[in-house]
Design a protein around this motif. Sequence first.
Motif, PDB file in Angstrom:
ATOM      1  N   ASN A 129       0.825  -1.163   0.110  1.00  0.00           N
ATOM      2  CA  ASN A 129      -0.070  -0.072   0.026  1.00  0.00           C
ATOM      3  C   ASN A 129       0.977   1.135  -0.084  1.00  0.00           C
ATOM      4  N   PRO A 130       0.742   1.960  -0.899  1.00  0.00           N
ATOM      5  CA  PRO A 130       1.514   3.354  -0.963  1.00  0.00           C
ATOM      6  C   PRO A 130       1.438   4.308   0.152  1.00  0.00           C
ATOM      7  N   ASN A 131       0.309   4.120   0.836  1.00  0.00           N
ATOM      8  CA  ASN A 131       0.042   5.096   2.076  1.00  0.00           C
ATOM      9  C   ASN A 131       0.949   4.382   3.023  1.00  0.00           C
ATOM     10  N   THR A 133       0.885   5.678   6.387  1.00  0.00           N
ATOM     11  CA  THR A 133       0.308   5.915   7.527  1.00  0.00           C
ATOM     12  C   THR A 133      -0.051   4.633   8.243  1.00  0.00           C
ATOM     13  N   LYS A 151       0.905   9.483  10.768  1.00  0.00           N
ATOM     14  CA  LYS A 151      -0.260  10.302  10.433  1.00  0.00           C
ATOM     15  C   LYS A 151       0.067  11.169   9.281  1.00  0.00           C
ATOM     16  N   ARG A 152      -0.989  11.420   8.677  1.00  0.00           N
ATOM     17  CA  ARG A 152      -1.012  12.214   7.541  1.00  0.00           C
ATOM     18  C   ARG A 152      -1.671  13.385   7.834  1.00  0.00           C
ATOM     19  N   TYR A 157       3.936  13.611   6.213  1.00  0.00           N
ATOM     20  CA  TYR A 157       3.663  12.573   6.964  1.00  0.00           C
ATOM     21  C   TYR A 157       4.206  13.077   8.470  1.00  0.00           C
ATOM     22  N   PHE A 186       5.096  13.812   1.341  1.00  0.00           N
ATOM     23  CA  PHE A 186       4.294  12.615   0.907  1.00  0.00           C
ATOM     24  C   PHE A 186       5.039  11.765  -0.213  1.00  0.00           C
ATOM     25  N   ASN A 187       5.864  12.555  -0.888  1.00  0.00           N
ATOM     26  CA  ASN A 187       6.474  11.973  -2.023  1.00  0.00           C
ATOM     27  C   ASN A 187       8.084  11.122  -1.667  1.00  0.00           C
ATOM     28  N   THR A 189      10.427   8.678   0.787  1.00  0.00           N
ATOM     29  CA  THR A 189      10.385   7.332   1.663  1.00  0.00           C
ATOM     30  C   THR A 189      11.577   7.491   2.609  1.00  0.00           C
ATOM     31  N   GLN A 212       5.204  -3.904   4.977  1.00  0.00           N
ATOM     32  CA  GLN A 212       5.697  -2.657   4.930  1.00  0.00           C
ATOM     33  C   GLN A 212       6.667  -2.346   6.255  1.00  0.00           C
TER      34      GLN A 212
END
Length: 241
Positions: A129-131, A133, A151-152, A157, A186-187, A189, A212
């Motif tokens: 999942n790319p999300n 959170t 959290k977003r 993040y 967000f973009n 990692t 993850q």
Amino acid sequence: MNKWLIFISMLPLSSFSFAHSDFDTELRSECAKVKSYANSGKKFYDQKQYQSALGQFQQQAAWSAFCQMHNGNSGVAFSEHAIATAFNNVGLSYFKLGKPQWARVWFSVYPDAKNSRFNLKQLPFPQKNPNLTGIYVQYAGFGHWNRIEIKRTKSAYQIQFNGLYMGLNSLIYGPNMGSFETAMPFNQTQATYKVDECKIDLAFKFDPKAGQQAILKQNSGGSGCGFGHNVSANGVYLKVE
């Protein structure tokens, strides 16, 4: 249909001589409850009251490990198989509650135990999942976990770390603790937390077998980051929620 290797039997007890101290008095009192935690957990599990079973099995797991560590004074002794069984009881309860990643981390505390190996093989493969959170955990000892919560917000993040050092007497006197917060676009990692002499690098990746992960590398001792004695953010954390 998959079958689960379930051992929810009573844990074996052995008697030892006791030392006389307030710590030992509380230790013996708590360790004497492990059998009732196992009984109550099994009762709730058999009744499909998995949330209630979970709480009892968590106490069974934490105290069986702690009491074995102090087996000279606790009044009881547990084999590694019995302790692994207690941890698998927690994992099975989480699985029944629809939380396979929480089940995975509890099964993985004793990965070489026969029931752990069997139960781990029954878990579904995690989905990417790319999300990012959620909650990520790393085992700290005696049934407790270091946690990262992501959290977003509107712009990034928000990452919060809460770590523990579960010392020899921690279930009675409490653990040492440490925490920090940072943010990550967000973009991205990867992120870095830096203050004074403390630098902690964070990286996120997906493991197709485990799920993850957050990988943290701390460049100094816990005191340099303002953490309690022996608390460290280092290591791999697995997303469980």
